[in-house]
Scaffold this active site. Structure first.
Site, PDB file in Angstrom:
ATOM      1  N   TYR A   1      10.432 -64.692  39.514  1.00  0.00           N
ATOM      2  CA  TYR A   1      11.231 -65.902  39.324  1.00  0.00           C
ATOM      3  C   TYR A   1      12.700 -65.550  39.171  1.00  0.00           C
ATOM      4  O   TYR A   1      13.070 -64.424  38.873  1.00  0.00           O
ATOM      5  CB  TYR A   1      10.734 -66.701  38.115  1.00  0.00           C
ATOM      6  CG  TYR A   1      10.872 -66.008  36.785  1.00  0.00           C
ATOM      7  CD1 TYR A   1      11.923 -66.316  35.929  1.00  0.00           C
ATOM      8  CD2 TYR A   1       9.945 -65.056  36.377  1.00  0.00           C
ATOM      9  CE1 TYR A   1      12.055 -65.694  34.711  1.00  0.00           C
ATOM     10  CE2 TYR A   1      10.065 -64.421  35.160  1.00  0.00           C
ATOM     11  CZ  TYR A   1      11.123 -64.744  34.326  1.00  0.00           C
ATOM     12  OH  TYR A   1      11.249 -64.111  33.113  1.00  0.00           O
TER      13      TYR A   1
ATOM     14  N   ASN B   1       8.752 -53.821  32.390  1.00  0.00           N
ATOM     15  CA  ASN B   1      10.139 -53.539  32.001  1.00  0.00           C
ATOM     16  C   ASN B   1      10.226 -52.074  31.589  1.00  0.00           C
ATOM     17  O   ASN B   1       9.518 -51.647  30.672  1.00  0.00           O
ATOM     18  CB  ASN B   1      10.576 -54.421  30.834  1.00  0.00           C
ATOM     19  CG  ASN B   1      10.767 -55.865  31.233  1.00  0.00           C
ATOM     20  OD1 ASN B   1      10.784 -56.199  32.412  1.00  0.00           O
ATOM     21  ND2 ASN B   1      10.902 -56.733  30.252  1.00  0.00           N
TER      22      ASN B   1
ATOM     23  N   TYR C   1      12.699 -49.299  30.124  1.00  0.00           N
ATOM     24  CA  TYR C   1      13.967 -49.137  29.411  1.00  0.00           C
ATOM     25  C   TYR C   1      14.296 -47.663  29.209  1.00  0.00           C
ATOM     26  O   TYR C   1      13.414 -46.856  28.901  1.00  0.00           O
ATOM     27  CB  TYR C   1      13.904 -49.786  28.025  1.00  0.00           C
ATOM     28  CG  TYR C   1      13.631 -51.260  28.018  1.00  0.00           C
ATOM     29  CD1 TYR C   1      14.663 -52.175  28.125  1.00  0.00           C
ATOM     30  CD2 TYR C   1      12.332 -51.749  27.882  1.00  0.00           C
ATOM     31  CE1 TYR C   1      14.420 -53.540  28.102  1.00  0.00           C
ATOM     32  CE2 TYR C   1      12.073 -53.111  27.858  1.00  0.00           C
ATOM     33  CZ  TYR C   1      13.120 -53.997  27.967  1.00  0.00           C
ATOM     34  OH  TYR C   1      12.866 -55.351  27.943  1.00  0.00           O
TER      35      TYR C   1
ATOM     36  N   HIS D   1      16.342 -64.505  24.184  1.00  0.00           N
ATOM     37  CA  HIS D   1      15.872 -65.469  25.178  1.00  0.00           C
ATOM     38  C   HIS D   1      14.556 -66.076  24.721  1.00  0.00           C
ATOM     39  O   HIS D   1      13.901 -65.569  23.812  1.00  0.00           O
ATOM     40  CB  HIS D   1      15.665 -64.782  26.533  1.00  0.00           C
ATOM     41  CG  HIS D   1      14.569 -63.762  26.510  1.00  0.00           C
ATOM     42  ND1 HIS D   1      14.748 -62.470  26.061  1.00  0.00           N
ATOM     43  CD2 HIS D   1      13.257 -63.847  26.871  1.00  0.00           C
ATOM     44  CE1 HIS D   1      13.617 -61.805  26.147  1.00  0.00           C
ATOM     45  NE2 HIS D   1      12.681 -62.619  26.632  1.00  0.00           N
TER      46      HIS D   1
ATOM     47  N   HIS E   1      13.735 -64.272  21.106  1.00  0.00           N
ATOM     48  CA  HIS E   1      13.401 -62.883  20.792  1.00  0.00           C
ATOM     49  C   HIS E   1      14.208 -61.962  21.692  1.00  0.00           C
ATOM     50  O   HIS E   1      14.686 -62.368  22.754  1.00  0.00           O
ATOM     51  CB  HIS E   1      11.900 -62.621  20.920  1.00  0.00           C
ATOM     52  CG  HIS E   1      11.330 -62.919  22.277  1.00  0.00           C
ATOM     53  ND1 HIS E   1      10.859 -64.165  22.636  1.00  0.00           N
ATOM     54  CD2 HIS E   1      11.152 -62.136  23.367  1.00  0.00           C
ATOM     55  CE1 HIS E   1      10.412 -64.137  23.877  1.00  0.00           C
ATOM     56  NE2 HIS E   1      10.589 -62.909  24.354  1.00  0.00           N
TER      57      HIS E   1
ATOM     58  N   ARG F   1      11.081 -46.345  27.042  1.00  0.00           N
ATOM     59  CA  ARG F   1      10.024 -47.247  26.628  1.00  0.00           C
ATOM     60  C   ARG F   1       9.710 -48.210  27.765  1.00  0.00           C
ATOM     61  O   ARG F   1      10.618 -48.680  28.457  1.00  0.00           O
ATOM     62  CB  ARG F   1      10.462 -48.037  25.396  1.00  0.00           C
ATOM     63  CG  ARG F   1       9.351 -48.936  24.832  1.00  0.00           C
ATOM     64  CD  ARG F   1       9.796 -50.350  24.679  1.00  0.00           C
ATOM     65  NE  ARG F   1       8.750 -51.189  24.099  1.00  0.00           N
ATOM     66  CZ  ARG F   1       8.849 -52.488  23.934  1.00  0.00           C
ATOM     67  NH1 ARG F   1       9.956 -53.115  24.287  1.00  0.00           N
ATOM     68  NH2 ARG F   1       7.844 -53.188  23.442  1.00  0.00           N
TER      69      ARG F   1
END
EC number: 1.14.11.53
Length: 360
Positions: free
Chosen positions: A107, A161, A163, A172, A234, A245
């Site tokens: 999205y 995700n 990181y 968000h 959060h 991570r």
């Protein structure tokens, strides 16, 4: 001479200290009585806010170190395939210190949006991102179904995700018009934390203390619903990513979620270039498809923050805002710890400019 910082996290810690100028600007109570009233009511409001957040969180340690290692090797394979250009364009979204990999459904969000703000996110047309890899079903989703954390067939969207140290994601709320609840995430490679109700400020960059601080361990599953998913933002702060991570986010899209139409795909191509099978795209070109430089952690603009520079303050819908004591009005510290969550159930100041948050 200006101070030198070896890491963005040090800069954040330094900037979070009050300057004398900021202290002078703070409004002083009109009387000692007013000061006492404020001092008494704020801790109560903080505790109530934290209690509401806790009520919407379930967390459990589900994957052993060996199981984590097997899944982490699969995540490395995803990264390798993306680096070789083996995925579709909208499967991969790169930013300094953070890469996202969309599977099943993707999205638009952040700087990709033509019109920004809550409710503007749109699903891509079907087939614009790669399917969910088989290993996600076999190694992750199946375990969650077996433990009755989610029903079978629930997940049709998986996002990884990835990181690097010092990375983050700004405050968000996962778009309510796009995703059903609950939101399920599984953490790998290292421990980190999820923070609720933080304020992000830019130029200079700083992050407020959270309403609620939730440690997130390697191999743990975090499930957000209710207040924690819908009524408070959060984020992941730069100072909480000390090692690499990765998190696998598993969600279900709503059947009525708005979706981009292929025929309306956009404007960045000239008419003469739209020959044959070339398709228009309604999105702005992505900022970068390159990997982060080794020194990216020391730069003041990091991760998705560069996508937020021109954003207006995005809080929750008006009917959900609270005039006092909301997470977006106060900077707070939580005194709670993840150990209060178990596998067995539900027990499981002032910024210079407006808060910049986004639904994501």
């Amino acid at each position: 001479m200006s101070a030198t910082y070896t890491d963005l996290r040090e800069k954040l810690q330094s900037l979070n200290r009050d300057s004398p100028k900021e202290v002078r600007k703070r409004k002083q109570p009109a009387s000692d009585t007013e000061e006492e009233d404020e001092a008494g009511s704020e801790p109560e409001a903080e505790e109530e806010e934290a209690r509401k957040v806790r009520s919407g969180i379930r967390q459990m340690r589900l994957f052993s170190p060996d199981e984590c290692a097997a899944i982490e090797s699969k995540i490395d394979e995803v990264v390798s395939r993306a680096d070789k250009g083996l995925y579709q364009e909208h499967t991969v979204d790169r930013a300094p210190l953070r890469n996202k990999y969309f599977f099943g459904e993707g999205y638009t969000y952040g700087a990709q949006l033509q019109r920004r703000g809550p409710g503007q996110e749109r699903l891509y047309p079907k087939g614009e991102v790669d399917e969910i890899p088989g290993w996600v079903h076999e190694l992750v989703i199946r375990r969650l179904v077996e433990r009755r954390i989610i029903p079978e067939g629930f997940v049709n969207s998986a996002v990884i995700n990835d990181y690097q140290p010092g990375g983050c994601i700004v405050s968000h709320v996962d778009p309510i018009h796009i995703f059903e609840r609950p939101i399920v995430s599984v953490s790998f490679f290292s421990d980190s934390a999820l923070c609720f109700g933080c304020k992000f400020q830019f130029k200079p960059i700083r992050v407020s203390e959270p309403v609620f601080f939730l440690p997130v361990r390697r191999g743990s599953v975090t499930v957000l619903s209710g207040y924690a998913a819908d009524e408070i933002t959060h984020c992941i702060r730069p100072q909480d990513i000390k090692e690499r991570r990765a998190v696998v986010i598993l969600r279900k899209t709503r059947t009525e979620a708005p979706r981009l139409e292929m025929k309306s795909l956009s404007s960045s191509y000239q008419p003469e270039r739209l020959q044959g099978s070339n398709r228009q795209h309604i999105l702005k070109p992505k900022r970068s498809h390159r990997k982060a430089d080794p020194d990216a952690a020391h730069r003041p603009r990091i991760l998705e923050m560069d996508k937020e520079e021109n954003r207006r303050s995005v809080l929750l819908p008006k009917q959900r805002r609270r005039s006092h004591f909301s997470s977006e009005n106060y900077w707070r510290r939580s005194h709670d710890h993840v150990d209060t969550y178990t596998e067995t159930g539900e027990d499981e100041g002032s910024p210079v400019r407006k808060v910049k948050m986004r639904r994501h």
